[in-house]
Design an enzyme around this catalytic site. Structure first.
Site, PDB file in Angstrom:
ATOM      1  N   THR A  18       0.494  -0.951   0.525  1.00  0.00           N
ATOM      2  CA  THR A  18       0.375   0.026   0.297  1.00  0.00           C
ATOM      3  C   THR A  18       0.557   0.821   0.159  1.00  0.00           C
ATOM      4  OG1 THR A  18      -0.422   0.167   2.306  1.00  0.00           O
ATOM      5  CG2 THR A  18      -2.048  -1.330   0.993  1.00  0.00           C
ATOM      6  N   GLY A  19       2.091   1.237   0.273  1.00  0.00           N
ATOM      7  CA  GLY A  19       2.899   2.437   0.166  1.00  0.00           C
ATOM      8  C   GLY A  19       3.482   2.767  -1.400  1.00  0.00           C
ATOM      9  N   GLU A 101      17.325  -0.773   2.202  1.00  0.00           N
ATOM     10  CA  GLU A 101      18.579  -1.273   3.027  1.00  0.00           C
ATOM     11  C   GLU A 101      18.795  -0.116   4.293  1.00  0.00           C
ATOM     12  OE1 GLU A 101      21.817   1.488   0.182  1.00  0.00           O
ATOM     13  OE2 GLU A 101      19.416   1.896  -1.510  1.00  0.00           O
ATOM     14  N   TYR A 162      23.023  -3.479 -14.146  1.00  0.00           N
ATOM     15  CA  TYR A 162      22.341  -3.259 -14.951  1.00  0.00           C
ATOM     16  C   TYR A 162      23.215  -2.678 -16.629  1.00  0.00           C
ATOM     17  CZ  TYR A 162      19.752  -1.735 -10.662  1.00  0.00           C
ATOM     18  OH  TYR A 162      18.611  -2.248  -9.227  1.00  0.00           O
ATOM     19  N   GLU A 212      33.421  -6.407  -5.749  1.00  0.00           N
ATOM     20  CA  GLU A 212      34.001  -5.409  -4.866  1.00  0.00           C
ATOM     21  C   GLU A 212      35.048  -5.592  -3.879  1.00  0.00           C
ATOM     22  OE1 GLU A 212      30.798  -3.368  -3.137  1.00  0.00           O
ATOM     23  OE2 GLU A 212      30.884  -4.159  -1.867  1.00  0.00           O
ATOM     24  N   HIS A 251      29.303   0.572   0.305  1.00  0.00           N
ATOM     25  CA  HIS A 251      28.371  -0.979   0.862  1.00  0.00           C
ATOM     26  C   HIS A 251      28.910  -0.917   1.506  1.00  0.00           C
ATOM     27  CE1 HIS A 251      26.840  -2.768  -3.188  1.00  0.00           C
ATOM     28  NE2 HIS A 251      26.206  -1.769  -3.186  1.00  0.00           N
TER      29      HIS A 251
END
Length: 297
Positions: A18-19, A101, A162, A212, A251
């Protein structure tokens, strides 16, 4: 790890539907072909009106009883993740994909242990999601980068994956199964945990790893590849290899531990496992395209 959970027809619910983000991605996932069968709004004040024809329930137990869902996308604030995971597990959900996050580390430790004790699979927190390109996606992986093909993908970095996958798709190399593991220090499935899944995945002919510097996940992956006698070509891109010593990295999980976690230790470990390691996008795209483009055609 139960490979049947990574099925294009897996029924999915969205916790936090619902957000604003929940509504948006419910529609985008539905449009892509994902079987979104329900949503959960745990707040007592939340509306239970259907969203784009998707029924909304007060709990995962109710949602699973009504829809037989096996997977859930968690789109809830950081402090709500732990109770959302508890709700999902109580309802019988077996695949949890958490995009949030900033989950508190103590909460992450608890929820990771709970998920393992229940025999479920957790992807994330801090993941862009998973996809079987052309068939389904759970999360917000961009459609422009998703193209069916022979390349399995596991990645810490959403944005970098991506770009690499988009460039490879332009060269005729798409993806078979894409899993964003996320960059948090405490999370569910790590690279090493995913090795058996990609080894047995018939549509996957090669593996792309976006890693990474910092953390020990790539060294653990190298050990797992060796132990599993992984039989498919593996291409790896390590972000941050030129970062100066002592600089804070992006990160939360990108921490150097003595001699482990450095660019040199990761390159050496992956090299021993037979991985083709690259430091730039141009190099990995060129190498993977040369090896896989004829097969893709």
């Amino acid at each position: 790890m139960d490979s049947t959970l990574f099925d294009p027809a897996v029924p999915v619910i969205i916790q936090g539907i619902t957000g604003r983000a929940g509504r948006t991605h419910a529609q985008l996932m539905q449009r892509y072909g994902t079987r979104v069968v329900g949503g959960v709004a745990a707040s007592a004040t939340a509306s239970r009106e259907p969203i784009s024809g998707i029924p909304v329930f007060a709990s995962c137990r109710e949602a699973v009883a009504a829809t037989k869902a096996r997977a859930s996308l968690l789109m809830v604030p950081p402090l709500n993740v732990l109770p959302a995971v508890e709700d999902a597990l109580a309802g019988g959900i077996k695949l949890l994909v958490c995009i949030t996050e900033g989950v508190p580390v103590h909460d992450a430790l608890k929820l990771v242990r709970m998920v393992r004790d229940r025999g479920a699979v957790l992807i994330g927190p801090s993941t862009p999601g998973i996809a079987i390109p052309g068939r389904m996606k759970i999360g917000f992986l961009p459609d422009a980068a998703l193209t069916p093909g022979p390349l399995g993908v596991m990645s810490k970095s959403g944005t970098l994956s991506y770009e690499v996958c988009y460039r490879l798709a332009q060269r005729g190399v798409g993806q078979s199964l894409w899993i964003g593991s996320g960059g948090d220090p405490v999370k569910g499935a790590r690279f090493a945990d995913l090795v058996p899944l990609f080894q047995s995945h018939a549509e996957t002919k090669a593996l792309l790893v976006i890693g990474e510097i910092g953390g020990t996940e790539e060294e653990e992956l190298a050990e797992a590849l060796i132990c599993a006698r992984f039989s498919k070509p593996v291409f790896a891109l390590l972000a941050g290899t030129t970062a100066p010593e002592g600089v804070t990295m992006g990160h939360a999980g990108a921490l150097i531990h003595g001699t482990r976690g450095t660019a040199a230790s990761k390159v050496a470990a992956l090299g021993r496992a037979g991985v083709r390691v690259h430091a730039t996008m141009r190099d990995i795209v060129e190498d993977a395209a040369q090896v896989l483009a004829p097969a893709a055609a």
